[in-house]
Design an enzyme around this catalytic site. Structure first.
Site, PDB file in Angstrom:
ATOM      1  CB  CYS A  50       1.143  21.546  28.416  1.00 29.94           C
ATOM      2  SG  CYS A  50       0.986  22.560  26.929  1.00 29.94           S
ATOM      3  CB  CYS A 105       3.283  24.481  26.645  1.00 29.59           C
ATOM      4  SG  CYS A 105       2.807  22.780  26.243  1.00 29.59           S
TER       5      CYS A 105
END
Length: 271
Positions: free
Chosen positions: A79, A160
């Protein structure tokens, strides 16, 4: 996005010569040197790729035909490192190189293996067509387009944390619904997984200065993000991006201003 014409297909160069050796070699290089934590079968990935393309007409390879190949090369990404781009390819690569925490589609295994290659099969034969392949715009199920469409969708679905989008403010429609970002990646982003979409608009050093965070198609992108529940930021001509352009074009007037500012800062630090 597609020119669905009934006339003859417009052709380009055929399949990249030695494509098997290039693709398999890049795969081994990636899992050996770039990301040795991956335990994948490069020969099997090639077999699934070949199975998807050969024995099919050059305009009849769908996204679904690559399912087995993508299954054989499954990969997860960290992420806060996803970098998307549109019409900023050269600068994007430079930016990603000097800001190493960014992760682009080209940094994934599929992107690394197939970047800048051309391929197509031929229905009447069991091999690749090395003489001529249609252009992407010639047909909806182009074998190259279908692979990159699925790769782009997978990349966006995995995004993300804080993600970044690099757009070109020196062109009309810096954000285009016809681009891979606008038509595939944006639609595949998940507001529950993404904390912020950080838009960075950059113009050429000498212009033209056409679009910005408050003008043009970027405003449309922001409205789409808001309507889908994304939080966002937008920055025009971030200093790092301008400095990277100045390194390549140091004689530009705007770069002289930047150089003078840096020199003053350096002299103050030394004193």
């Amino acid at each position: 996005m597609f020119l669905l014409c009934s006339g003859p297909l417009k052709a380009q160069l055929g399949t990249t010569p030695n494509i098997k050796y290039i693709v398999v070699g890049r795969c081994f290089n990636y899992i050996t040197l770039v990301n040795p934590s991956l335990r994948l079968d490069c020969e099997e990935i090639w077999r699934q790729f070949e199975e998807a393309v050969v024995r099919q007409s050059s305009c009849n390879v769908t996204v679904e035909d690559y399912n087995h190949m993508f299954y054989a090369m499954a990969q997860t990404w960290p992420c806060d490192r996803f970098l998307f781009w549109s019409k900023t390819r050269t600068l994007m690569h430079i930016y990603a190189a000097v800001v190493p925490h960014y992760w682009t589609l080209e940094d994934t295994l599929v992107g690394y293996m197939f970047n800048d290659l051309i391929w197509c099969g031929q229905e009447e034969d069991s091999g690749f067509d090395f003489s001529s392949c249609p252009e992407w715009s010639a047909c909806r199920n182009h074998p190259v387009y279908s692979l990159w469409r699925q790769a782009s969708q997978n990349f966006a679905e995995m995004a993300c944390g804080n993600i970044t989008v690099l757009l070109n403010g020196s062109i009309v429609n810096a954000f285009s619904r016809k681009s891979m970002f606008g038509s595939v990646e944006l639609e595949s982003l998940n507001a529950c997984r993404v904390d912020y979409v950080n838009i960075k608009v950059v113009t050429n050093l000498d212009g033209p200065f056409i679009e910005s965070c408050s003008e043009g198609s970027i405003v449309d992108l922001i409205q789409i993000l808001q309507s889908r529940g994304f939080r966002w930021t937008c920055t025009d001509n971030e200093e790092t991006l301008m400095i990277l352009q100045c390194i390549k074009n140091p004689k530009q007037a705007s770069c002289q201003t930047c150089a003078n500012s840096l020199s003053r800062i350096k002299s103050l630090t030394l004193t």
